[in-house]
Design a protein around this motif. Structure first.
Motif, short mmCIF file in Angstrom:
data_model
loop_
_atom_site.label_atom_id
_atom_site.label_comp_id
_atom_site.label_asym_id
_atom_site.label_seq_id
_atom_site.Cartn_x
_atom_site.Cartn_y
_atom_site.Cartn_z
N VAL A 5 0.94 -1.33 0.09
CA VAL A 5 0.11 0.07 -0.10
C VAL A 5 0.94 1.12 0.09
O VAL A 5 1.77 1.46 0.72
CB VAL A 5 -1.03 -0.02 1.40
CG1 VAL A 5 -1.90 1.19 1.21
CG2 VAL A 5 -1.79 -1.19 1.26
N GLU A 6 0.61 2.27 -0.82
CA GLU A 6 1.32 3.44 -1.17
C GLU A 6 1.12 4.23 0.34
O GLU A 6 0.19 4.39 0.73
CB GLU A 6 0.92 4.27 -2.31
CG GLU A 6 1.94 5.43 -2.54
CD GLU A 6 1.78 5.99 -3.94
OE1 GLU A 6 2.64 5.83 -4.70
OE2 GLU A 6 0.55 6.58 -4.16
N GLY A 7 2.43 4.77 0.70
CA GLY A 7 2.38 5.44 1.78
C GLY A 7 2.52 4.56 3.41
O GLY A 7 2.56 5.29 4.57
N VAL A 8 2.73 3.31 3.17
CA VAL A 8 2.79 2.36 4.24
C VAL A 8 4.23 1.88 4.05
O VAL A 8 4.85 1.27 3.06
CB VAL A 8 2.01 1.24 4.08
CG1 VAL A 8 2.17 0.16 5.03
CG2 VAL A 8 0.43 1.79 4.19
N LYS B 227 10.99 2.22 1.70
CA LYS B 227 10.12 1.08 1.18
C LYS B 227 11.01 -0.27 1.02
O LYS B 227 10.69 -1.27 1.27
CB LYS B 227 9.43 1.16 -0.23
CG LYS B 227 8.29 2.00 -0.16
CD LYS B 227 7.07 1.36 0.29
CE LYS B 227 5.68 1.75 -0.11
NZ LYS B 227 4.63 1.01 0.55
N GLN C 293 -1.89 11.09 -1.84
CA GLN C 293 -0.77 10.69 -1.13
C GLN C 293 0.42 11.73 -1.61
O GLN C 293 0.54 11.91 -2.85
CB GLN C 293 -0.54 9.32 -1.07
CG GLN C 293 -1.25 8.21 -0.55
CD GLN C 293 -0.96 8.46 0.73
OE1 GLN C 293 -0.08 8.53 1.48
NE2 GLN C 293 -2.01 8.33 1.78
N GLN D 77 3.45 11.09 -2.06
CA GLN D 77 4.10 10.34 -3.30
C GLN D 77 3.79 11.01 -4.76
O GLN D 77 4.51 11.12 -5.43
CB GLN D 77 4.16 8.88 -2.85
CG GLN D 77 4.56 8.24 -1.99
CD GLN D 77 3.99 8.28 -0.37
OE1 GLN D 77 2.98 8.76 -0.54
NE2 GLN D 77 4.64 7.84 0.49
#
Lengths: 450, 262
Positions: free
Chosen positions: A318-321, B150, B231, B233
């Motif tokens: 999940v983006e932002g995680v 990430k 978001q 990003q």
């Protein structure tokens, strides 16, 4: 333990210091456990041992990683390994009736050190350079407690008192001037420190801690110390979470029933439950993020310090995680340990420097009686000669002020001569010192010539 | 060599050297600290000399370079964003190079055609572009942090690297301020051309179209961020594209019209 002593070997009291005991380097956990003494036992043991062996200066440090006796004996010739083992054995026999260790092991296991090795070891222990976790702060507090116990037992004399004071001063200097304690080295602390990547000001963050066990407690305590915007402790059994919140006197307790909602309002989730399956699934994160978009929260840090893992690795998709597990944190802790190890070189310089100061002080203690004799010799001799001179007719007309001025000059001369002798003794080394002391003794430790 | 040329050389060499030194901030070794400090010092020297150069020459390129340099220094103090210099220093150096080789005569208009709206247009454009450049630098820092986290490369992150909240806050403010000034520059530019004070407006069409495109793109970023809850990003990636579009309007349209780069 290194064998180095200060730059200039001196004739002093250093050889009269000793150290005997067990620590994490020399004994396994069972042995250390058997030798552990409570503060009350330590105090009793110090009093009894001091009487039995005629040792006026003794202190004892008893922690989970070490049980060590530090002492000073004016009868240095008796400080044999056997004698030190005997002291150590007596201490434990006196108060530790539960000891499961037989006499044979008693004599084999404890390490001993005397002289500069013992002094350096004391400095190392106080500064946490000899600790299992290099640079940990707890040992300095335990060292202070050991000094207090020795003082209460009446076994902290001038020499041991000065040594422990110097050791604590060195520990403080090392902590202030080197990076030895700057980097956290526990997994729970590293987890909270990782949250600084989300916000440098932890008080602005909202923490969710899953689980109420030991690791959760340490993480929650550390997080609470920053007074975060919100601290939630969620546990499958809500009562345990409530107990932890009450202990912390901060935060709020929840069960696991509304996990998505709790995650939605968190910036950092630290999970340390004992669950055998995943507690947080990707679907929980997706659901949470739908709520988050509306409230415009920043990134979500998921820090899984449980084994087996609590958080499904797919959550990181999940983006932002950002998901981290115990291996990631171990690498951080290892890197922090490396930084501490790098700081040891700098710390050793400080230890050497402070040991040199201590050596100077010790040297002065040994020579104090001799310097005092020389001062007395000079004063008496000069005064005697001055009185003879004053008795002559041409000096009889001196008034009181003139006499006082001459007396002051005589005293100043004596003081100057003594000071020069002390300085020469301080700067002398090895055989030179011995020769000087013999000469000075021959000259001054007798009545001035009539 | 005259004084202007000396100042020009000092500015350019300071920023070129600072570009290579400020990147040391990305390394964790304490040995890099001296190099980094020298880099910051050169950045400040370059900022001062560029400001003098901009005030003396009135060139739009040097004005932009000075504005970006000052915005960088301010961001060091306001947001503790020292690492942004690793991006802005080469951009400033490139801008100064463009001034030396391509735009030596592009300057703020003289009093003969001077109007208030044109002056406001130029100042607003310079400030708008400055914040767009800053937003691009912040986006790069944000995306690099995102990538490292990430990939769980925690030990590769510099100690002094800014946190997410700092970067997001700085990025949002830069986008809003930049957008406000780009809007102002478009409006004042329109007023100036509608007053018929531009002789060859046809020559300016590509630039006008491109400027509107850049403005629309930044509008999209803000709308998607504020209304759709994008978001950070995505916002960061979009502001990188915004900077690319803006760079094209700066470098790609250099030779359009008498004030192509304005």
């Amino acid at each position: 333990m290194t064998n180095s002593s200060p730059k200039k070997p001196r004739l002093d009291h250093s050889s009269e210091f000793f150290c005997v005991g067990h620590n994490h380097r020399t004994a396994d956990i069972e042995t250390r456990e058997a030798y552990y003494l409570t503060p009350e036992q330590v105090e009793l043991a110090l009093v009894a041992t001091s009487k039995k062996f005629g040792l006026s200066e003794l202190a004892m440090l008893s922690t989970c990683n070490r049980c060590e006796v530090f002492g000073f004996s004016s009868a240095a010739t008796f400080l044999s390994v056997e004698f030190l083992h005997e002291i150590y054995e007596f201490i434990h026999e006196t108060v530790n009736s539960k000891s499961k260790i037989g006499p044979d092991l008693f004599r084999k296991t404890p390490y001993t050190s005397t002289g500069w090795d013992a002094i350096r070891h004391t400095f190392h222990v106080a500064a946490s350079l000899d600790s299992l976790v290099l640079g940990e702060t707890q040992i300095t507090g335990q060292f202070k407690d050991a000094i207090t116990i020795a003082r209460n037992a009446g076994t902290l004399g001038a020499m041991l008192g000065r040594l422990t004071q110097e050791a604590l001063g060195t520990a403080k200097k090392i902590r202030t001037e080197t990076a030895i304690g700057r980097h956290r080295v526990s997994i729970s602390h590293a987890a909270i420190d990782l949250a600084r990547r989300a916000s440098s000001d932890l008080s602005t963050l909202s923490f969710l801690i899953l689980g109420a066990g030991e690791m959760s407690r340490v993480a929650a305590e550390y997080a609470a110390s920053y007074k975060p915007r919100r601290l939630v402790i969620a546990n499958r059994t809500k009562e345990k979470a409530t107990t932890l919140v009450e202990q912390l006197n901060f935060g709020e307790a929840h069960g696991h029933d509304q996990l998505s909602s709790l995650i939605a309002h968190a910036d950092v989730v630290i999970s340390a439950t004992s669950a055998s399956e995943f507690v947080v699934m990707k679907s929980d994160i997706v659901t949470a993020f739908k709520t988050r978009k509306n409230s415009r929260l920043g990134p979500l840090f998921l820090i899984d310090i449980a084994l087996p893992r609590d958080i499904d690795p797919k959550c990181s998709e999940v983006e932002g995680v950002y998901l981290f597990d115990i291996d990631d944190l171990k690498s951080v802790v290892e890197a922090h340990m490396d930084k501490r190890r790098e700081a040891v070189v700098e710390a050793e310089h400080i230890v050497t420097e402070r040991m040199d100061n201590f050596s100077q002080w010790l040297g002065l203690q040994k020579m104090a009686p001799l310097i005092s004799s020389s001062s007395k010799y000079f004063t008496d001799t000069i005064l005697k000669e001055a009185q003879k001179t004053f008795a002559r007719e041409n000096f009889s007309r001196l008034d009181d002020d003139q006499r006082k001025a001459i007396d002051a000059m005589v005293a100043a001369m004596a003081s100057r001569f003594t000071s020069d002798i002390a300085k020469t003794l301080r700067n002398a080394t090895g055989d030179e010192t011995q020769a000087l002391i013999s000469a000075l003794k021959a000259l001054f430790e007798k009545d001035p010539s009539p | 060599m005259d004084n202007n040329a000396i100042i020009s050389m000092i500015s350019l060499s300071s920023f070129l050297l600072a570009s290579s030194l400020v990147v040391l901030g990305f390394k964790n070794s304490p040995r890099q600290v001296i190099g980094l400090r020298v880099g910051y010092f050169l950045f400040v020297v370059g900022t001062l000399s560029t400001t003098v150069e901009a005030l003396q020459s009135g060139s739009t390129a040097t004005l932009l370079a000075a504005a970006v340099a000052w915005a960088t220094i301010i961001s060091w103090f306001v947001w503790k964003l020292e690492l942004i210099g690793a991006f802005t220093a080469p951009v400033i150096a490139l801008t100064l190079l463009s001034h030396i080789f391509f735009l030596p005569h592009a300057r703020v208009p003289s009093s003969s055609i001077d109007t208030r709206s044109l002056q406001i247009h130029i100042v607003a454009a310079v400030i708008g572009q400055t914040f767009a450049i800053l937003a691009c630098g912040l986006s790069l820092l944000f995306l690099w942090l995102d990538k490292k986290l990430k990939n769980r490369e925690l030990n590769e992150l510099p100690v002094r690297y800014p946190a997410f909240t700092t970067l997001t806050k700085a990025l949002n403010r830069s986008l809003w301020i930049g957008f406000a000034f780009i809007t102002l520059s478009l409006l004042t530019g329109a007023i100036f051309s509608l007053n018929g004070q531009l002789d060859n407006i046809q020559n300016m069409y590509p630039k006008i179209v491109w400027a509107i495109l850049v403005w629309t793109w930044y509008l999209c970023i803000l709308v998607l961020k504020e209304i759709r809850g994008y978001q950070p990003q995505k916002t960061a990636r979009m502001s990188l594209i915004g900077f690319a579009l803006m760079s094209l309007s700066w470098f790609g349209l250099l030779f359009v019209g008498p004030w192509g780069a304005q």
